[in-house]
Design a protein around this motif. Structure first.
Motif, PDB file in Angstrom:
ATOM      1  N   UNK A 151      30.666   6.039  42.074  1.00  0.00           N
ATOM      2  CA  UNK A 151      31.493   5.912  40.863  1.00  0.00           C
ATOM      3  C   UNK A 151      32.939   6.333  41.098  1.00  0.00           C
ATOM      4  N   UNK A 152      33.360   6.376  42.361  1.00  0.00           N
ATOM      5  CA  UNK A 152      34.716   6.843  42.662  1.00  0.00           C
ATOM      6  C   UNK A 152      35.785   5.922  42.101  1.00  0.00           C
ATOM      7  N   UNK A 153      35.484   4.654  41.925  1.00  0.00           N
ATOM      8  CA  UNK A 153      36.468   3.725  41.380  1.00  0.00           C
ATOM      9  C   UNK A 153      36.842   4.021  39.942  1.00  0.00           C
ATOM     10  N   UNK A 154      35.994   4.740  39.205  1.00  0.00           N
ATOM     11  CA  UNK A 154      36.279   5.088  37.816  1.00  0.00           C
ATOM     12  C   UNK A 154      37.097   6.374  37.707  1.00  0.00           C
ATOM     13  N   UNK A 155      37.230   7.110  38.800  1.00  0.00           N
ATOM     14  CA  UNK A 155      37.955   8.374  38.781  1.00  0.00           C
ATOM     15  C   UNK A 155      38.945   8.397  39.953  1.00  0.00           C
ATOM     16  N   UNK A 156      40.050   7.689  39.844  1.00  0.00           N
ATOM     17  CA  UNK A 156      41.002   7.604  40.969  1.00  0.00           C
ATOM     18  C   UNK A 156      41.676   8.926  41.306  1.00  0.00           C
ATOM     19  N   UNK A 157      41.614   9.912  40.411  1.00  0.00           N
ATOM     20  CA  UNK A 157      42.264  11.197  40.706  1.00  0.00           C
ATOM     21  C   UNK A 157      41.465  12.042  41.689  1.00  0.00           C
ATOM     22  N   UNK A 158      40.193  11.763  41.831  1.00  0.00           N
ATOM     23  CA  UNK A 158      39.350  12.516  42.756  1.00  0.00           C
ATOM     24  C   UNK A 158      39.403  11.834  44.125  1.00  0.00           C
ATOM     25  N   UNK A 159      40.274  12.324  44.979  1.00  0.00           N
ATOM     26  CA  UNK A 159      40.529  11.666  46.256  1.00  0.00           C
ATOM     27  C   UNK A 159      40.084  12.507  47.449  1.00  0.00           C
ATOM     28  N   UNK A 160      40.001  13.813  47.285  1.00  0.00           N
ATOM     29  CA  UNK A 160      39.639  14.658  48.420  1.00  0.00           C
ATOM     30  C   UNK A 160      38.117  14.720  48.582  1.00  0.00           C
ATOM     31  N   UNK A 161      37.699  15.108  49.779  1.00  0.00           N
ATOM     32  CA  UNK A 161      36.266  15.210  50.061  1.00  0.00           C
ATOM     33  C   UNK A 161      35.614  16.285  49.208  1.00  0.00           C
ATOM     34  N   UNK A 162      36.327  17.389  48.976  1.00  0.00           N
ATOM     35  CA  UNK A 162      35.776  18.470  48.167  1.00  0.00           C
ATOM     36  C   UNK A 162      35.551  18.018  46.728  1.00  0.00           C
ATOM     37  N   UNK A 163      36.480  17.244  46.199  1.00  0.00           N
ATOM     38  CA  UNK A 163      36.322  16.762  44.829  1.00  0.00           C
ATOM     39  C   UNK A 163      35.146  15.796  44.706  1.00  0.00           C
ATOM     40  N   UNK A 164      34.997  14.929  45.688  1.00  0.00           N
ATOM     41  CA  UNK A 164      33.896  13.958  45.635  1.00  0.00           C
ATOM     42  C   UNK A 164      32.549  14.633  45.893  1.00  0.00           C
ATOM     43  N   UNK A 165      32.536  15.684  46.698  1.00  0.00           N
ATOM     44  CA  UNK A 165      31.276  16.360  47.011  1.00  0.00           C
ATOM     45  C   UNK A 165      30.817  17.288  45.900  1.00  0.00           C
ATOM     46  N   UNK A 166      31.693  17.635  44.952  1.00  0.00           N
ATOM     47  CA  UNK A 166      31.315  18.538  43.866  1.00  0.00           C
ATOM     48  C   UNK A 166      30.524  17.792  42.796  1.00  0.00           C
ATOM     49  N   UNK A 167      29.823  18.570  41.950  1.00  0.00           N
ATOM     50  CA  UNK A 167      29.044  17.973  40.876  1.00  0.00           C
ATOM     51  C   UNK A 167      29.948  17.613  39.704  1.00  0.00           C
ATOM     52  N   UNK A 168      29.807  16.376  39.194  1.00  0.00           N
ATOM     53  CA  UNK A 168      30.536  15.909  38.013  1.00  0.00           C
ATOM     54  C   UNK A 168      29.523  15.166  37.140  1.00  0.00           C
TER      55      UNK A 168
END
Length: 288
Positions: A151-168
């Motif tokens: 779902x990264x395409x819906x959240x363009x502000x989350x670009x770093x690996x840490x942001x993507x690896x965290x729970x959302x």
């Protein structure tokens, strides 16, 4: 009687026991599929055209080897006895509504119900999710990394690996919806396509189809989700697709098929009371 007269009679008898027919081959279909990919690559990616060129060359070589320098034949035995007609129906139904159009073959005669495709898609989706989570654990990014990456395409502000690896929680909801929809649609595609390929359904659904659509997704993913293409591990992606295809193919192929109505006239398929399309007893009862 001499030996010269006995020998021709043996040859004639053996010739009557079997007949030579052209051997079946799948190379023309492979050639046509390769040409289709070649032209599809003009609007997608050069890799699709390259794959199509490989299939085209293989189809030409295989087809030419089947007919040159001599066409291959197979011997088909002639059955002299007439088979006995058997039926499981206790009564004889009327078929006066049949017309000349029934002489034309319409395949497949049996298909899987819609529920079979949905079951296969959901089961394959579970298998693919397990493999994706396993990739997150092995890669060290965590179990939420593949989910957020979907779902990264819906959240363009989350670009770093840490942001993507965290729970959302919002990414989890969107990824789950996307995964369920895509799995169900692909499962329905399996249910519609597998009856057309009755031989080796697991090979088609588990290996050939996942590899083909993985190549198509690779060419289109940059336009659909650039963040996903930059971070996706294509080896694990193909493994996950193969896992989905194998599980979905097994589930769908084990479902009970239903007979298609495409060979029936439109009046019968629509439920219209047409002469000859209903039972004699029902028709007489309605007239009284």
């Amino acid at each position: 009687m001499t030996s010269e007269t006995i020998e021709p009679s043996r040859k004639t008898k053996s010739a009557l026991e079997a007949i030579e027919l052209p051997a079946p081959t799948a190379w023309p279909i492979i050639l046509a599929f390769g040409l289709t990919l070649v032209f599809a690559g003009f609007v997608t990616s050069a890799s699709v055209s390259i794959l199509g060129a490989i299939f085209t060359v293989a189809g030409c070589v295989g087809w030419f080897r089947e007919v040159l320098p001599q066409e291959k034949h197979e011997s088909v035995p002639i059955v002299e006895t007439v088979p006995t007609a058997e039926t499981s129906h206790p009564q004889v139904a009327r078929f006066e509504w049949k017309t000349e159009e029934l002489l034309r073959a319409r395949l497949p005669l049996e298909i899987y119900p819609i529920s079979a495709g949905v079951k296969g898609g959901l089961a394959g989706g579970i298998a693919m999710a397990v493999l994706a989570v396993l990739y997150g654990i092995i890669s060290g990014h965590g179990i939420w990394y593949p989910i957020n990456l979907l779902s990264a395409g819906f959240f363009p502000s989350r670009v770093t690996t840490e942001q993507i690896a965290a729970f959302h929680w919002d990414a989890l909801i969107i990824a789950s919806i996307l995964h369920l929809i895509c799995s169900s649609l692909v499962g329905l595609l399996y249910g519609a396509a597998l009856p057309m390929f009755p031989h080796h359904p697991i090979l088609l659904g588990g290996i050939i189809a996942p590899v083909l659509w993985s190549g198509l997704i690779h060419s289109m993913l940059e336009a659909l989700d650039p963040a996903l293409k930059l971070r996706i591990d294509w080896v694990w992606f193909v493994i996950s697709q193969i896992g989905f295809g194998i599980v979905a193919g097994i589930i769908v192929s084990r479902q009970v098929r239903i007979r298609t109505w495409q060979y029936l006239p439109f009046a019968v398929r629509a439920g219209i009371e047409a002469p000859g399309a209903m039972d004699e007893t029902n028709g007489d009862a309605r007239q009284q």
